[in-house]
Design a protein around this motif. Structure first.
Motif, PDB file in Angstrom:
ATOM      1  N   LEU A 179      78.866  47.925  14.380  1.00 14.89           N
ATOM      2  CA  LEU A 179      79.541  47.053  15.328  1.00 14.89           C
ATOM      3  C   LEU A 179      80.374  46.074  14.521  1.00 14.89           C
ATOM      4  O   LEU A 179      79.852  45.351  13.672  1.00 14.89           O
ATOM      5  N   GLU A 180      81.669  46.048  14.777  1.00 13.66           N
ATOM      6  CA  GLU A 180      82.556  45.115  14.099  1.00 13.66           C
ATOM      7  C   GLU A 180      82.675  43.853  14.946  1.00 13.66           C
ATOM      8  O   GLU A 180      83.238  43.875  16.041  1.00 13.66           O
ATOM      9  N   GLN A 181      82.114  42.762  14.453  1.00 14.20           N
ATOM     10  CA  GLN A 181      82.068  41.516  15.208  1.00 14.20           C
ATOM     11  C   GLN A 181      82.888  40.451  14.488  1.00 14.20           C
ATOM     12  O   GLN A 181      82.542  40.025  13.386  1.00 14.20           O
ATOM     13  N   PRO A 182      83.996  39.990  15.094  1.00 12.62           N
ATOM     14  CA  PRO A 182      84.843  39.007  14.422  1.00 12.62           C
ATOM     15  C   PRO A 182      84.282  37.589  14.513  1.00 12.62           C
ATOM     16  O   PRO A 182      83.603  37.224  15.469  1.00 12.62           O
ATOM     17  N   ILE A 183      84.585  36.788  13.508  1.00  9.42           N
ATOM     18  CA  ILE A 183      84.315  35.354  13.516  1.00  9.42           C
ATOM     19  C   ILE A 183      85.656  34.658  13.309  1.00  9.42           C
ATOM     20  O   ILE A 183      86.331  34.885  12.296  1.00  9.42           O
ATOM     21  N   TYR A 184      86.040  33.827  14.272  1.00  2.33           N
ATOM     22  CA  TYR A 184      87.341  33.164  14.223  1.00  2.33           C
ATOM     23  C   TYR A 184      87.176  31.703  13.797  1.00  2.33           C
ATOM     24  O   TYR A 184      86.317  30.983  14.311  1.00  2.33           O
ATOM     25  N   TYR A 185      88.045  31.269  12.895  1.00  3.05           N
ATOM     26  CA  TYR A 185      88.142  29.865  12.516  1.00  3.05           C
ATOM     27  C   TYR A 185      89.362  29.318  13.241  1.00  3.05           C
ATOM     28  O   TYR A 185      90.505  29.553  12.837  1.00  3.05           O
ATOM     29  N   MET A 186      89.122  28.576  14.330  1.00  2.00           N
ATOM     30  CA  MET A 186      90.193  28.144  15.221  1.00  2.00           C
ATOM     31  C   MET A 186      90.605  26.707  14.927  1.00  2.00           C
ATOM     32  O   MET A 186      89.772  25.796  14.970  1.00  2.00           O
ATOM     33  N   ASN A 187      91.871  26.518  14.616  1.00  2.00           N
ATOM     34  CA  ASN A 187      92.434  25.195  14.391  1.00  2.00           C
ATOM     35  C   ASN A 187      92.483  24.462  15.733  1.00  2.00           C
ATOM     36  O   ASN A 187      93.177  24.883  16.647  1.00  2.00           O
ATOM     37  N   THR A 188      91.754  23.356  15.863  1.00  2.00           N
ATOM     38  CA  THR A 188      91.666  22.682  17.161  1.00  2.00           C
ATOM     39  C   THR A 188      92.900  21.842  17.479  1.00  2.00           C
ATOM     40  O   THR A 188      93.132  21.507  18.642  1.00  2.00           O
ATOM     41  N   ALA A 189      93.694  21.488  16.470  1.00  2.00           N
ATOM     42  CA  ALA A 189      94.877  20.670  16.723  1.00  2.00           C
ATOM     43  C   ALA A 189      95.984  21.473  17.396  1.00  2.00           C
ATOM     44  O   ALA A 189      96.673  20.983  18.289  1.00  2.00           O
ATOM     45  N   LYS A 190      96.128  22.738  17.013  1.00  2.00           N
ATOM     46  CA  LYS A 190      97.189  23.564  17.589  1.00  2.00           C
ATOM     47  C   LYS A 190      96.671  24.872  18.159  1.00  2.00           C
ATOM     48  O   LYS A 190      97.459  25.727  18.580  1.00  2.00           O
ATOM     49  N   LEU A 191      95.360  25.042  18.199  1.00  2.00           N
ATOM     50  CA  LEU A 191      94.715  26.242  18.714  1.00  2.00           C
ATOM     51  C   LEU A 191      95.356  27.500  18.143  1.00  2.00           C
ATOM     52  O   LEU A 191      95.913  28.336  18.858  1.00  2.00           O
ATOM     53  N   ALA A 192      95.261  27.610  16.846  1.00  2.00           N
ATOM     54  CA  ALA A 192      95.725  28.790  16.122  1.00  2.00           C
ATOM     55  C   ALA A 192      94.603  29.235  15.199  1.00  2.00           C
ATOM     56  O   ALA A 192      93.769  28.426  14.768  1.00  2.00           O
ATOM     57  N   ILE A 193      94.563  30.517  14.909  1.00  2.00           N
ATOM     58  CA  ILE A 193      93.504  31.054  14.068  1.00  2.00           C
ATOM     59  C   ILE A 193      93.838  30.818  12.602  1.00  2.00           C
ATOM     60  O   ILE A 193      94.851  31.315  12.099  1.00  2.00           O
ATOM     61  N   ASN A 194      92.989  30.045  11.918  1.00  2.00           N
ATOM     62  CA  ASN A 194      93.180  29.812  10.489  1.00  2.00           C
ATOM     63  C   ASN A 194      92.805  31.040   9.674  1.00  2.00           C
ATOM     64  O   ASN A 194      93.483  31.389   8.704  1.00  2.00           O
ATOM     65  N   LYS A 195      91.704  31.679  10.049  1.00  2.00           N
ATOM     66  CA  LYS A 195      91.288  32.914   9.382  1.00  2.00           C
ATOM     67  C   LYS A 195      90.274  33.631  10.255  1.00  2.00           C
ATOM     68  O   LYS A 195      89.693  33.046  11.178  1.00  2.00           O
ATOM     69  N   THR A 196      90.067  34.902   9.958  1.00  2.00           N
ATOM     70  CA  THR A 196      89.103  35.720  10.696  1.00  2.00           C
ATOM     71  C   THR A 196      88.224  36.467   9.710  1.00  2.00           C
ATOM     72  O   THR A 196      88.724  37.073   8.748  1.00  2.00           O
ATOM     73  N   LEU A 197      86.932  36.415   9.924  1.00  2.00           N
ATOM     74  CA  LEU A 197      85.979  37.248   9.188  1.00  2.00           C
ATOM     75  C   LEU A 197      85.495  38.346  10.119  1.00  2.00           C
ATOM     76  O   LEU A 197      85.426  38.155  11.337  1.00  2.00           O
ATOM     77  N   ASN A 198      85.163  39.479   9.569  1.00  2.00           N
ATOM     78  CA  ASN A 198      84.719  40.607  10.387  1.00  2.00           C
ATOM     79  C   ASN A 198      83.365  41.103   9.893  1.00  2.00           C
ATOM     80  O   ASN A 198      83.274  41.719   8.831  1.00  2.00           O
ATOM     81  N   VAL A 199      82.329  40.798  10.641  1.00  2.00           N
ATOM     82  CA  VAL A 199      80.977  41.215  10.284  1.00  2.00           C
ATOM     83  C   VAL A 199      80.757  42.647  10.753  1.00  2.00           C
ATOM     84  O   VAL A 199      81.082  42.995  11.897  1.00  2.00           O
ATOM     85  N   GLU A 200      80.219  43.487   9.893  1.00  2.00           N
ATOM     86  CA  GLU A 200      79.918  44.865  10.261  1.00  2.00           C
ATOM     87  C   GLU A 200      78.401  45.034  10.323  1.00  2.00           C
ATOM     88  O   GLU A 200      77.717  45.011   9.305  1.00  2.00           O
ATOM     89  N   ILE A 201      77.900  45.191  11.544  1.00  2.00           N
ATOM     90  CA  ILE A 201      76.459  45.301  11.765  1.00  2.00           C
ATOM     91  C   ILE A 201      76.084  46.772  11.884  1.00  2.00           C
ATOM     92  O   ILE A 201      76.522  47.456  12.818  1.00  2.00           O
ATOM     93  N   PRO A 202      75.291  47.299  10.952  1.00  2.00           N
ATOM     94  CA  PRO A 202      74.914  48.717  11.019  1.00  2.00           C
ATOM     95  C   PRO A 202      74.108  49.015  12.286  1.00  2.00           C
ATOM     96  O   PRO A 202      73.263  48.222  12.711  1.00  2.00           O
ATOM     97  N   MET A 203      74.386  50.159  12.885  1.00  2.00           N
ATOM     98  CA  MET A 203      73.658  50.590  14.074  1.00  2.00           C
ATOM     99  C   MET A 203      72.554  51.559  13.666  1.00  2.00           C
ATOM    100  O   MET A 203      72.754  52.417  12.807  1.00  2.00           O
ATOM    101  N   ILE A 204      71.398  51.411  14.289  1.00  2.00           N
ATOM    102  CA  ILE A 204      70.305  52.320  13.994  1.00  2.00           C
ATOM    103  C   ILE A 204      70.565  53.665  14.668  1.00  2.00           C
ATOM    104  O   ILE A 204      71.343  53.769  15.615  1.00  2.00           O
ATOM    105  N   LYS A 205      69.917  54.703  14.170  1.00  2.00           N
ATOM    106  CA  LYS A 205      70.029  56.018  14.783  1.00  2.00           C
ATOM    107  C   LYS A 205      68.997  56.106  15.909  1.00  2.00           C
ATOM    108  O   LYS A 205      67.797  56.154  15.665  1.00  2.00           O
ATOM    109  N   PHE A 206      69.495  56.087  17.118  1.00  2.00           N
ATOM    110  CA  PHE A 206      68.586  56.040  18.266  1.00  2.00           C
ATOM    111  C   PHE A 206      69.302  56.662  19.454  1.00  2.00           C
ATOM    112  O   PHE A 206      70.291  56.113  19.941  1.00  2.00           O
TER     113      PHE A 206
END
Length: 405
Positions: free
Chosen positions: A156-183
Motif C-alpha cells: 500500500l503506497e501511503q503518502p505523507i504531505y508536508y503542507m505549507n499553511t501560509a499558502k497551502l502548498a505542498i512543501n514535500k511528499t513522502l511515500n510510505v510503502e506498507i507490505p501486504m500480507i499474503k491472505f
C-alpha cells in the motif's frame, strides 16, 4: 459488588462538581472581544451546522445558533460525515468534503467564517491522519484517507504531505510503502476475497515512523483479521522497514479518518489501541521507548469499559502519566482507570471528534442525562471537573471544541 460498581461508587463519592445556576445567563448578548482569547464549539442542529464562538468556555452563558449568534457553516460542513475529515490546527480549520479540494478556513472577528486558502489535489483526497507532534504553525503534516494498492509490489503506497499553511502548498511528499500480507480468504459462496489495507494510525517517535494498519474485506467491507499490524521504518528516510504484529487484543483500532488511536506518554512509550473484530472489546498495546517491537509483558484489557463509543474520538495525552480515552481518564503504565468523566459530570456522554488541552486542563463537551449540553473543564491534577457554558438544547450533536486564539 463488582469491580465496575465499586469504581463507580468510589468515583461518585470522591468527585468534586462545581455547580452553576440551573439556568445560564441568556440575557447577556455576550459580545465577542476581538482582542481576547477565542474559542469555538462546532455543533449541529436538525437544520445545519454552526460554529458557536465565545471568549470564555467557562462563562455562565448559553451558546446558541439562534438570532445570528452562530456562524452558519452548513454549506461546508453539513453533517457528521464531514466531522471526521476536519481538523483544527493552530486556530485554523482544515477540511476536505468534496473529494479533491483541501481548504483552510478562519473565524474572523469571532463572527465570520472565511476560506483563506485552498489546494486542489489531482486525484481523490480526503483528510486522513494528522501527525500533530511533528507539525508546526508553518507546516501541517498529514496523510489522506486511503493510499494506493500497488499489486506489482504488493504494497500500500501511503503518502505523507508536508503542507505549507501560509499558502497551502505542498512543501514535500513522502511515500510510505506498507507490505501486504499474503491472505486470500474465501466467502461462504466460494468467492475469493481480496482484502485491502486501511491505515489506522501514524506516529513519529524520534527517527522512527510507526504506521498502524488493519485488513478489510473487499466484499463485506468489514474488518477481518484479529491481529495488530504496525509497519516500522526509519524516518524520514523510510528505509529499513518491517512489520510487527501482536495477536492479544485484535487489530489496530480506528479507521483512516482523523481519529487518533495512539499516544506517546511522558517516558516516550508508544501506546496503541486495539480492538476485536465484530465487538467493542478494546485494549492497549505498548512499544517501549527505544524499541521497535511490541512489549510482550504489557497488555491493558479494556473489554469491560465502553471506550470510543464514537469511533472518531481523539485520544488526548493529559500528562503526569495520564491519558483521556473518552470517557475515561486512565493511567496506562499501571493499567488503571483513574476516572469516568460521565460520573464526574453527573451523567451523560461525550461524542466529540475533537477536544483540547489548555494550561494542563482538558476541555470537552458532554450531553448530560437530562439532555443538556455543557462544556466541562477537567483538571488531571485534582481529578475534578467544572461546568462551563451551556449549549443550546436544540443541538443534536457537538463535534469539535477548539481554541482559535
Amino acid at each position: 459488588m463488582t469491580i465496575k460498581h465499586l469504581l463507580a461508587t468510589c468515583l461518585a463519592a470522591t468527585a468534586f462538581f462545581t455547580a452553576c445556576k440551573d439556568s445560564p445567563n441568556t440575557s447577556d448578548p455576550d459580545p465577542i472581544d476581538p482582542q481576547s482569547s477565542l474559542y469555538s464549539v462546532w455543533a449541529a442542529t436538525e437544520s445545519g451546522s454552526y460554529l458557536l464562538t465565545t471568549n470564555s468556555l467557562m462563562k455562565d452563558t448559553l451558546l446558541s445558533p439562534k438570532n445570528n449568534k452562530g456562524i452558519d457553516i452548513t454549506s461546508h460542513l453539513p453533517a457528521a460525515f464531514y466531522a471526521i475529515y476536519a481538523y483544527n490546527h493552530d486556530g485554523k480549520f482544515y477540511l476536505s468534503n468534496d473529494g479533491k479540494r483541501f481548504s483552510q478556513f478562519e473565524v474572523i472577528n469571532g463572527s465570520q467564517w472565511k476560506e483563506t486558502s485552498a489546494f486542489s489535489f489531482a486525484n481523490n483526497f480526503f483528510l486522513g491522519k494528522v501527525l500533530d507532534n511533528i507539525s508546526t504553525p508553518q507546516e501541517l503534516v498529514l496523510t489522506k484517507t486511503a493510499g494506493t494498492t500497488n499489486k506489482e509490489k504488493n504494497v500500500l503506497e501511503q503518502p505523507i504531505y508536508y503542507m505549507n499553511t501560509a499558502k497551502l502548498a505542498i512543501n514535500k511528499t513522502l511515500n510510505v510503502e506498507i507490505p501486504m500480507i499474503k491472505f486470500t480468504p474465501k466467502q461462504p459462496n466460494g468467492q475469493n476475497d481480496d482484502p485491502y489495507i486501511v491505515p489506522t494510525s501514524m506516529t513519529v517517535r524520534g527517527d522512527k515512523l510507526f504506521v498502524g494498519h488493519k485488513y478489510r474485506s473487499h466484499i463485506t467491507k468489514q474488518d477481518i483479521i484479529d491481529t495488530a499490524y504496525v509497519y516500522v521504518c526509519d524516518f524520514p528516510s523510510l528505509t529499513n522497514g518491517k512489520i510487527i504484529k501482536d495477536h492479544r487484543g485484535g487489530f489496530t483500532a480506528g479507521h483512516w479518518e482523523i481519529n487518533k488511536t495512539t499516544f506517546l506518554d511522558d517516558n516516550n512509550d508508544l501506546y496503541i489501541m486495539s480492538r476485536r473484530t465484530n465487538s467493542s472489546s478494546y485494549g492497549l498495546l505498548r512499544i517501549k521507548a527505544g524499541q521497535t517491537s511490541f512489549d510482550p509483558d504489557y497488555f491493558f484489557d479494556l473489554k469491560d469499559y465502553n471506550v470510543f463509543s464514537n469511533s472518531s474520538s481523539l485520544i488526548q495525552k493529559l500528562g503526569a502519566g495520564k491519558a483521556y480515552i473518552s470517557p475515561y481518564v486512565i493511567d496506562p503504565a499501571n493499567k488503571k482507570i483513574i476516572a469516568d468523566l460521565r460520573i464526574l459530570v453527573g451523567g451523560g456522554e461525550s461524542r466529540t471528534t475533537m477536544n483540547f488541552m489548555e494550561n494542563g486542563k482538558l476541555y470537552d463537551v458532554f450531553k448530560t442525562d437530562e439532555s443538556r449540553w455543557y462544556v466541562f473543564e477537567y483538571n488531571p491534577e485534582t481529578n475534578t471537573v467544572k461546568r462551563g457554558a451551556e449549549i443550546d438544547p436544540g443541538v443534536t450533536t457537538v463535534y469539535h471544541v477548539n481554541k482559535l486564539k
